[in-house]
Design a protein around this motif. Structure first.
Motif, mmCIF file in Angstrom:
data_model
loop_
_atom_site.group_PDB
_atom_site.id
_atom_site.type_symbol
_atom_site.label_atom_id
_atom_site.label_comp_id
_atom_site.label_asym_id
_atom_site.label_seq_id
_atom_site.Cartn_x
_atom_site.Cartn_y
_atom_site.Cartn_z
ATOM 1 N N ASN A 103 10.943 32.971 -18.810
ATOM 2 C CA ASN A 103 11.757 32.664 -17.638
ATOM 3 C C ASN A 103 12.071 31.173 -17.605
ATOM 4 N N PHE A 104 13.360 30.851 -17.460
ATOM 5 C CA PHE A 104 13.815 29.466 -17.447
ATOM 6 C C PHE A 104 14.641 29.181 -16.203
ATOM 7 N N SER A 105 14.589 27.914 -15.798
ATOM 8 C CA SER A 105 15.442 27.422 -14.720
ATOM 9 C C SER A 105 15.847 25.993 -15.084
ATOM 10 N N ALA A 106 16.484 25.304 -14.165
ATOM 11 C CA ALA A 106 16.861 23.901 -14.402
ATOM 12 C C ALA A 106 15.625 23.032 -14.634
ATOM 13 N N GLU A 107 14.455 23.489 -14.218
ATOM 14 C CA GLU A 107 13.210 22.734 -14.404
ATOM 15 C C GLU A 107 12.470 23.128 -15.681
ATOM 16 N N GLY A 108 13.121 23.885 -16.556
ATOM 17 C CA GLY A 108 12.496 24.287 -17.800
ATOM 18 C C GLY A 108 11.839 25.652 -17.688
ATOM 19 N N ARG A 109 10.950 25.939 -18.621
ATOM 20 C CA ARG A 109 10.263 27.229 -18.586
ATOM 21 C C ARG A 109 9.294 27.277 -17.408
ATOM 22 N N PHE A 110 9.203 28.422 -16.791
ATOM 23 C CA PHE A 110 8.387 28.612 -15.591
ATOM 24 C C PHE A 110 6.919 28.304 -15.894
ATOM 25 N N THR A 111 6.313 27.476 -15.048
ATOM 26 C CA THR A 111 4.892 27.129 -15.209
ATOM 27 C C THR A 111 4.060 27.537 -13.996
ATOM 28 N N GLY A 112 4.667 28.294 -13.086
ATOM 29 C CA GLY A 112 3.967 28.665 -11.857
ATOM 30 C C GLY A 112 4.501 27.850 -10.688
ATOM 31 N N MET A 129 7.336 24.992 -26.097
ATOM 32 C CA MET A 129 8.072 25.948 -25.268
ATOM 33 C C MET A 129 7.221 27.178 -24.981
ATOM 34 N N GLY A 130 6.450 27.581 -25.987
ATOM 35 C CA GLY A 130 5.592 28.745 -25.814
ATOM 36 C C GLY A 130 6.101 29.975 -26.534
ATOM 37 N N TRP A 131 6.592 29.793 -27.751
ATOM 38 C CA TRP A 131 6.992 30.907 -28.616
ATOM 39 C C TRP A 131 5.765 31.785 -28.842
ATOM 40 N N GLY A 132 5.846 33.036 -28.407
ATOM 41 C CA GLY A 132 4.751 33.982 -28.642
ATOM 42 C C GLY A 132 3.757 34.121 -27.519
ATOM 43 N N VAL A 133 3.956 33.410 -26.389
ATOM 44 C CA VAL A 133 3.047 33.548 -25.249
ATOM 45 C C VAL A 133 3.861 33.709 -23.969
ATOM 46 N N GLN A 134 3.227 34.269 -22.961
ATOM 47 C CA GLN A 134 3.877 34.473 -21.663
ATOM 48 C C GLN A 134 3.994 33.134 -20.924
ATOM 49 N N ASP A 135 4.822 33.130 -19.863
ATOM 50 C CA ASP A 135 5.047 31.900 -19.088
ATOM 51 C C ASP A 135 3.740 31.225 -18.685
ATOM 52 N N GLU A 136 2.842 32.021 -18.122
ATOM 53 C CA GLU A 136 1.610 31.449 -17.573
ATOM 54 C C GLU A 136 0.596 31.079 -18.648
ATOM 55 N N GLU A 137 0.899 31.406 -19.922
ATOM 56 C CA GLU A 137 -0.035 31.128 -21.011
ATOM 57 C C GLU A 137 0.313 29.864 -21.798
ATOM 58 N N THR A 138 1.445 29.238 -21.517
ATOM 59 C CA THR A 138 1.803 28.007 -22.233
ATOM 60 C C THR A 138 0.831 26.893 -21.865
ATOM 61 N N PHE A 139 0.683 25.912 -22.757
ATOM 62 C CA PHE A 139 -0.226 24.810 -22.414
ATOM 63 C C PHE A 139 0.321 24.013 -21.237
ATOM 64 N N ALA A 140 1.648 24.042 -21.021
ATOM 65 C CA ALA A 140 2.227 23.373 -19.847
ATOM 66 C C ALA A 140 1.742 24.032 -18.556
ATOM 67 N N ALA A 141 1.775 25.366 -18.521
ATOM 68 C CA ALA A 141 1.303 26.083 -17.330
ATOM 69 C C ALA A 141 -0.195 25.901 -17.128
ATOM 70 N N GLU A 142 -0.940 25.943 -18.233
ATOM 71 C CA GLU A 142 -2.391 25.746 -18.140
ATOM 72 C C GLU A 142 -2.713 24.328 -17.672
ATOM 73 N N LEU A 143 -1.958 23.348 -18.147
ATOM 74 C CA LEU A 143 -2.184 21.956 -17.744
ATOM 75 C C LEU A 143 -1.876 21.766 -16.261
ATOM 76 N N GLN A 144 -0.855 22.433 -15.768
ATOM 77 C CA GLN A 144 -0.526 22.330 -14.345
ATOM 78 C C GLN A 144 -1.691 22.829 -13.479
#
Length: 336
Positions: A103-112, A129-144
């Motif tokens: 899922n993407f928006s103007a703020e990039g891939r959804f991180t929660g 970006m998270g090729w191969g993982v769900q939105d909430e599994e990217t290191f960006a989402a985890e870091l948030q």
């Protein structure tokens, strides 16, 4: 003149050659079975633990069956400077080892849901970006989750640093962040060395070429023929296989820093750079600590091992992303 071989020796030679041909035929049949098994399992999304089968699967996957995210027209839009950018909304992306929804928006891939406060921008390619993982599994989402700060995941598959920084500038998010984390990859070198963005017409042609590319179905027979040769030779050369030598980062440094130096808006930001190469491949001579020319830029080492990547796809797994996020959070320290 006496014959070179008497009748007894000729008979033995024929027997030896006959036995060798039988062994060769059996071996060729085993290679064919290994290839057929590898392909059948790959089509079902099953990755084998057997070294021979797994290696054949990776060869088939990389050269024939792998889907590429940016080739999917439901995932990308044309951009006259970036060639392509993520399409707002959701798109499905699957391969043998994963089935994901991005899922993407103007703020990039959804991180929660974004917390309040000054944020962190993530730049990079498919690894970030998270090729191969769900939105909430990217290191960006985890870091948030760990930092309790908004994290904007602006990474896009196959971008080099030049396009990554341009995407940040075009996003309008620069004033919302005080920290920019750049994930570098060995294949960024070509774009960074070129150092410039092509014109709109060239980018349109590139976009049409990219989105019209399919995953090798028309060349599948040729690919399988090559894969059979690979399957046949693999056990014979396996014993001579050597560990892949780490690539030298030295030639990457100058083009990377030149790309960063073009953006004066970054000079009041904390910029952290780490690398993630396919399959966990290492760099030699990767810097550590603050850069001498741009002291707001700091090189950091996020230790990801081959076990943190998919076996045949070479991108980080969900556990690899969690590991990267924990290390990044520790390395960030008190950067609020």
């Amino acid at each position: 003149m006496k014959p070179l071989l008497n009748s007894t020796n000729r008979k033995r030679l024929v027997q030896v050659l006959g036995f060798a041909l039988i062994v060769l035929a059996i071996y060729a049949m085993l290679a064919a079975i290994a290839l057929a098994t590898s392909f059948a399992l790959l089509q079902k999304g099953v990755v084998s633990d057997l070294p021979w089968i797994s290696s054949i699967q990776k060869n088939l996957y990389m050269k024939a069956t792998r889907r590429i995210w940016q080739h999917q027209v439901d995932c990308v839009d044309f951009d006259d400077q970036l060639i392509y950018k993520p399409k707002d909304g959701a798109c499905q992306f699957s391969n043998a080892e994963f089935d994901t929804r991005l899922n993407f928006s103007a703020e990039g891939r959804f991180t929660g849901k974004k917390p309040a406060g000054i944020g962190i921008a993530i730049l990079g390619d498919s690894h970030a970006m998270g090729w191969g993982v769900q939105d909430e599994e990217t290191f960006a989402a985890e870091l948030q989750k760990l930092a309790k700060r908004p994290v904007y995941n602006l990474a896009v598959s196959s971008y080099g640093t030049v396009r990554e920084l341009l995407r940040l500038e075009k996003s309008g998010l620069l004033q919302k962040v005080d920290t920019v984390i750049i994930q570098y990859c060995e294949n960024d070198l070509e774009e960074n060395t070129r150092g410039h963005i092509a014109g709109a017409d060239d980018n349109r042609r590139n976009f049409e070429k990219i989105t019209q590319e399919k995953s090798g179905s028309s060349a599948l027979l040729r690919t399988i023929t090559k894969a059979y040769r690979y399957a046949f030779a693999l056990p014979l050369r396996h014993g001579r296989a050597k560990a892949e030598k780490a690539k030298d980062f030295s030639s990457h440094y100058q083009p990377l820093m030149a790309a960063i130096d073009k953006y004066p808006g970054l000079r009041d930001k904390r910029v952290l750079i780490f690398y993630s190469n396919g399959g966990g491949r290492r760099f030699q001579a990767f810097p550590r600590g603050k850069d001498k020319l741009l002291p707001n830029v700091e090189f950091i080492d996020v230790n990801l091992d081959p076990g943190d990547f998919y076996r045949i796809d070479d991108h980080p797994t969900p556990s690899g992303h969690r590991k990267a996020a924990r290390q990044l959070f520790t390395l960030l320290g008190d950067s609020k």
